[in-house]
Scaffold this active site. Structure first.
Site, PDB file in Angstrom:
ATOM      1  N   ALA A 143       0.729  -1.251   0.121  1.00 53.13           N
ATOM      2  CA  ALA A 143      -0.179   0.038   0.241  1.00 53.13           C
ATOM      3  C   ALA A 143       0.769   1.353  -0.040  1.00 53.13           C
ATOM      4  CB  ALA A 143      -0.952   0.106   1.190  1.00 53.13           C
ATOM      5  N   ASN A 144       0.176   2.528  -0.217  1.00 48.38           N
ATOM      6  CA  ASN A 144       0.905   3.672   0.092  1.00 48.38           C
ATOM      7  C   ASN A 144       0.302   4.460   1.294  1.00 48.38           C
ATOM      8  OD1 ASN A 144       2.423   3.640  -2.270  1.00 48.38           O
ATOM      9  ND2 ASN A 144       0.691   4.116  -3.548  1.00 48.38           N
ATOM     10  N   ARG A 145       1.203   5.483   1.840  1.00 52.48           N
ATOM     11  CA  ARG A 145       0.849   6.072   3.061  1.00 52.48           C
ATOM     12  C   ARG A 145      -0.128   7.299   2.739  1.00 52.48           C
ATOM     13  NH1 ARG A 145       4.813   5.142   7.101  1.00 52.48           N
ATOM     14  NH2 ARG A 145       6.564   4.015   6.538  1.00 52.48           N
ATOM     15  N   SER A 146      -1.485   6.853   2.201  1.00 55.57           N
ATOM     16  CA  SER A 146      -2.219   7.916   2.025  1.00 55.57           C
ATOM     17  C   SER A 146      -3.526   7.832   2.935  1.00 55.57           C
ATOM     18  CB  SER A 146      -2.665   7.622   0.659  1.00 55.57           C
ATOM     19  OG  SER A 146      -3.833   8.673   0.351  1.00 55.57           O
TER      20      SER A 146
ATOM     21  N   ALA B 127      -3.584   7.650  -4.156  1.00 59.50           N
ATOM     22  CA  ALA B 127      -2.224   7.039  -4.099  1.00 59.50           C
ATOM     23  C   ALA B 127      -2.289   5.481  -4.498  1.00 59.50           C
ATOM     24  CB  ALA B 127      -1.518   7.335  -2.882  1.00 59.50           C
TER      25      ALA B 127
END
Length: 400
Positions: free
Chosen positions: A211-214, A277
């Site tokens: 995942a992404n840090r959004s 993201a």
């Protein structure tokens, strides 16, 4: 000044964040607002009526059964005279009382009697904000027409505690008050918009994912802003811990492929704004069971590229009239944004440097990159960025 002469009824709830309400009063008055405070019994455990009254320069109301204040049915008068009712901090208990329609104190009676917009600035421990009962109450209040600002992500008063639950900063709350009281045109009435928000989660096995840090805060704020300007909005959201924006159709997805399918189902649209993201890669195969350690060697994950949602839509035959992408970069911001603008068939790229605390934070500083050049904006709350962008999109559509 939007707030000049406006009457804001401020209900101060019982939480440590009540100290911020003192600065909030000052900030509202600086902009010409007339602030009438109601200090709840719990709120008075944290700040005093003397401090509140000194900053508001008005009487401080505390009791429902006050002989003097209720001679003319004071709670009804307070409710009807206000242009806006602001609850800051809005505690979990206060929101539960509101959702249930309880009026056991002056604040509760006013909130039931008012016909004016209600804005809540929640403040509580992250566990309380995430609790199912609080989520139900928030959804119920939003359905009843209440507006929310925050809560923000950060450290709590309790030592070692952090997460989503901090009351928004006074200037961010002031901006939300101004947005609600500003005479509103609807430049996007009759327009359709699709917005993506949050991260995607690409499963590795039943318990792990890429995942992404959004946090989804910017995407959700933008969907709300577009709806506020009259657009019919579909928000395609990855996994986030945010309430659904009011007046927006929300489609929840998990993976990049799910998100692309949902976006394509939402077309045709006049505006496509791709804030999410999206994870660039996923595993070629999903393990059916949790991957266990096998000696000292880590498992080898074979990755394949996810679909590029912005490029797919930007080059599609049924692309929206206005396609906007977001570029989250840690270096070579403008260079990468210009490449993205051409490569992905976008009309505008909103570029921001995410090497600091932008992702997961409440503020953003963006640069708008188009074929006409670059427009740099100052540091703003994400809600203010969203409203400015929505207005900018409306102007761009006038020329298309």
């Amino acid at each position: 000044m939007v707030l000049s002469g406006k009457r804001v009824l401020l209900i101060i709830g019982g939480g440590i964040a009540a100290y911020k309400s003192l600065d909030l009063i000052r900030r509202l008055r600086e902009r010409g607002a007339r602030v009438t405070p109601i200090l709840t019994q719990a709120g008075a455990q944290f700040i005093t009526p003397l401090a509140v009254g000194a900053l508001s320069a008005t009487p401080v109301y505390t009791e429902l059964f006050s002989r003097e204040d209720e001679q003319d049915v004071g709670h009804i008068r307070l409710a009807r005279e206000a242009d806006l009712v602001l609850v800051a901090p809005a505690t979990a208990d206060r929101m539960a009382q509101m959702a249930a329609g309880l009026a056991g104190d002056l604040a509760g009676a006013v909130l039931l009697a008012t016909r004016s917009p209600i804005l809540l600035a929640p403040a509580m421990n992250p566990a309380m904000w995430a609790h199912a009962a609080t989520r139900r109450n928030v959804a119920s209040l939003q359905a009843d027409g209440a507006h929310f600002i925050g809560p923000a992500v950060g450290e709590m008063a309790e030592a070692g505690e952090s997460g989503q639950g901090r009351m928004s900063e006074p200037l961010e709350i002031v901006a939300a008050v101004e947005a609600l009281l500003e005479p509103e045109d609807k430049p996007l009435a009759g327009r359709r918009a699709v917005v993506t928000s949050g991260p995607t989660h690409e499963p590795v096995d039943p318990v792990r994912y890429i995942a992404n840090r959004s946090s989804g805060q910017q995407g959700h704020a933008l969907a709300a802003a577009l709806a506020r300007l009259g657009a019919q909005v579909t928000l395609v959201s990855g996994p986030v811990a945010l309430a659904d924006p009011r007046g927006v159709d929300v489609v929840r997805v998990e993976t990049a492929r799910d998100m692309l399918a949902a976006v394509q189902n939402a077309l045709p649209a006049d505006i496509g704004v791709f804030v999410a993201a999206v994870a660039d890669w996923r595993t070629a195969e999903n393990a059916a069971h949790k991957i266990k350690k096998q000696g000292d060697e880590p498992p080898v994950l074979q990755l394949v590229e996810n679909p590029d949602i912005l490029a797919t839509v930007g080059h599609a035959a049924n692309r929206p009239a206005l396609v906007v992408g977001f570029a989250a970069e840690t270096r070579n911001l403008l260079e990468n944004a210009r490449i993205k603008l051409d490569k992905k068939g976008a009309d505008l790229i909103v570029a921001n440097d995410v090497s600091g605390t932008i992702m997961g934070g409440t503020r953003n500083q963006v640069q708008l990159v188009s074929r006409n050049g670059v427009e740099a904006w100052p540091d703003l709350s994400k809600d203010e960025v969203a409203l400015r962008l929505a207005r900018h999109f409306a102007k761009m559509l006038e020329t298309i």
